[in-house]
Design a protein around this motif. Sequence first.
Motif, PDB file in Angstrom:
ATOM      1  N   UNK A  12       0.832  -1.201   0.000  1.00 34.69           N
ATOM      2  CA  UNK A  12       0.000   0.000   0.000  1.00 34.69           C
ATOM      3  C   UNK A  12       0.871   1.257   0.000  1.00 34.69           C
ATOM      4  N   UNK A  13       1.939   1.236   0.793  1.00 34.07           N
ATOM      5  CA  UNK A  13       2.859   2.373   0.815  1.00 34.07           C
ATOM      6  C   UNK A  13       3.504   2.568  -0.551  1.00 34.07           C
ATOM      7  N   UNK A  14       3.889   1.461  -1.183  1.00 30.66           N
ATOM      8  CA  UNK A  14       4.493   1.552  -2.501  1.00 30.66           C
ATOM      9  C   UNK A  14       3.552   2.118  -3.542  1.00 30.66           C
ATOM     10  N   UNK A  15       2.264   1.927  -3.337  1.00 35.12           N
ATOM     11  CA  UNK A  15       1.256   2.448  -4.257  1.00 35.12           C
ATOM     12  C   UNK A  15       0.836   3.876  -3.905  1.00 35.12           C
ATOM     13  N   UNK A  16       1.425   4.434  -2.858  1.00 30.57           N
ATOM     14  CA  UNK A  16       1.101   5.792  -2.462  1.00 30.57           C
ATOM     15  C   UNK A  16      -0.174   5.931  -1.659  1.00 30.57           C
ATOM     16  N   UNK A  17      -0.708   4.827  -1.185  1.00 35.19           N
ATOM     17  CA  UNK A  17      -1.943   4.842  -0.390  1.00 35.19           C
ATOM     18  C   UNK A  17      -1.550   4.903   1.091  1.00 35.19           C
ATOM     19  N   UNK A  18      -1.050   6.065   1.494  1.00 37.91           N
ATOM     20  CA  UNK A  18      -0.334   6.178   2.759  1.00 37.91           C
ATOM     21  C   UNK A  18      -1.225   5.995   3.979  1.00 37.91           C
ATOM     22  N   UNK A  19      -2.423   6.539   3.959  1.00 39.41           N
ATOM     23  CA  UNK A  19      -3.308   6.396   5.113  1.00 39.41           C
ATOM     24  C   UNK A  19      -3.675   4.930   5.340  1.00 39.41           C
ATOM     25  N   UNK A  20      -4.006   4.240   4.259  1.00 42.82           N
ATOM     26  CA  UNK A  20      -4.325   2.815   4.368  1.00 42.82           C
ATOM     27  C   UNK A  20      -3.106   2.019   4.806  1.00 42.82           C
ATOM     28  N   UNK A  21      -1.943   2.411   4.286  1.00 45.26           N
ATOM     29  CA  UNK A  21      -0.710   1.707   4.651  1.00 45.26           C
ATOM     30  C   UNK A  21      -0.416   1.843   6.134  1.00 45.26           C
ATOM     31  N   UNK A  22      -0.638   3.034   6.686  1.00 44.44           N
ATOM     32  CA  UNK A  22      -0.377   3.238   8.105  1.00 44.44           C
ATOM     33  C   UNK A  22      -1.356   2.435   8.957  1.00 44.44           C
ATOM     34  N   UNK A  23      -2.618   2.393   8.534  1.00 44.25           N
ATOM     35  CA  UNK A  23      -3.592   1.565   9.257  1.00 44.25           C
ATOM     36  C   UNK A  23      -3.168   0.098   9.232  1.00 44.25           C
ATOM     37  N   UNK A  24      -2.676  -0.350   8.082  1.00 44.95           N
ATOM     38  CA  UNK A  24      -2.231  -1.736   7.957  1.00 44.95           C
ATOM     39  C   UNK A  24      -1.004  -1.995   8.828  1.00 44.95           C
ATOM     40  N   UNK A  25      -0.087  -1.024   8.891  1.00 44.36           N
ATOM     41  CA  UNK A  25       1.099  -1.176   9.736  1.00 44.36           C
ATOM     42  C   UNK A  25       0.714  -1.231  11.211  1.00 44.36           C
ATOM     43  N   UNK A  26      -0.281  -0.443  11.593  1.00 45.76           N
ATOM     44  CA  UNK A  26      -0.750  -0.487  12.978  1.00 45.76           C
ATOM     45  C   UNK A  26      -1.376  -1.845  13.303  1.00 45.76           C
ATOM     46  N   UNK A  27      -2.042  -2.433  12.302  1.00 51.53           N
ATOM     47  CA  UNK A  27      -2.627  -3.760  12.508  1.00 51.53           C
ATOM     48  C   UNK A  27      -1.535  -4.799  12.733  1.00 51.53           C
ATOM     49  N   UNK A  28      -0.404  -4.634  12.055  1.00 53.75           N
ATOM     50  CA  UNK A  28       0.735  -5.545  12.252  1.00 53.75           C
ATOM     51  C   UNK A  28       1.231  -5.456  13.695  1.00 53.75           C
ATOM     52  N   UNK A  29       1.339  -4.233  14.205  1.00 52.27           N
ATOM     53  CA  UNK A  29       1.813  -4.049  15.578  1.00 52.27           C
ATOM     54  C   UNK A  29       0.822  -4.639  16.577  1.00 52.27           C
ATOM     55  N   UNK A  30      -0.453  -4.514  16.288  1.00 51.78           N
ATOM     56  CA  UNK A  30      -1.457  -5.106  17.179  1.00 51.78           C
ATOM     57  C   UNK A  30      -1.315  -6.623  17.229  1.00 51.78           C
ATOM     58  N   UNK A  31      -0.983  -7.215  16.091  1.00 49.74           N
ATOM     59  CA  UNK A  31      -0.816  -8.669  16.038  1.00 49.74           C
ATOM     60  C   UNK A  31       0.456  -9.118  16.737  1.00 49.74           C
ATOM     61  N   UNK A  32       1.539  -8.372  16.553  1.00 51.13           N
ATOM     62  CA  UNK A  32       2.845  -8.757  17.123  1.00 51.13           C
ATOM     63  C   UNK A  32       3.505  -7.524  17.739  1.00 51.13           C
ATOM     64  N   UNK A  33       3.048  -7.098  18.903  1.00 51.62           N
ATOM     65  CA  UNK A  33       3.532  -5.843  19.487  1.00 51.62           C
ATOM     66  C   UNK A  33       4.974  -5.871  19.987  1.00 51.62           C
TER      67      UNK A  33
END
Length: 220
Positions: A118-139
């Motif tokens: 998502x970040x590579x596609x320039x969809x930064x807001x969605x990418x950040x939400x997805x990155x936060x989901x990663x941290x929630x899964x493996x903090x």
Amino acid sequence: ARAGSWVNTRPRGGDVRRRRGPLGRTAQGVEGKQTVTARTGVAEQRASHLRTVGRLEEAERVARQALAEHPQDAELLSELSSVLYEADRDAEALAAAEAAVSQEPSAEYAHRVRALSLAGLGRHSEALDAADAVIELCPHSPSSFACRSAVLWKSGDYSGALIADREVISLAPDIVDGYLNLAQVYRRLGDASGAEGAVQQALALEPDNSLALYMRAVLN
């Protein structure tokens, strides 16, 4: 291609801070994975090995051949997404990662590929939400925060990336690439002293690291 270690995750082109690493995917066995057959496990391992050594076309072929027989296998879909991501095919990588997540919502690895694509596609807001989901899964995983740092770096939020990179180092203080990534953030922020200090910490861990030596030369 996006070469690098598990923590190097920077945009392609013109930067010593590479993009590839927070995926942290290596050619490992699949013993104990009750949801994966022996056959798909072998295919995933083979594709992962080929990807690790840079043979991306072969890795993609192996993964797709296995998926033709097991189209809903989350592990194979995750591996395919990683191969496509390394080949700079973000849209395809995103589709494969989302397919993997739909089959296994807790697939942290696929979530990381999704965020980076998502970040590579320039969809930064969605990418950040997805990155936060990663941290929630493996903090407590340094790869989770390396992923967040990569997303923030791509969006131009270097102050945010700095915070995430410091967290990476706190979780994995013996990984050289964490300091090299930190040095690049400091450099973008105009903090030459911080960048030099991070490079020196990298060299203290690995005195012959070619990237650290190059960065030291650039900073000097």
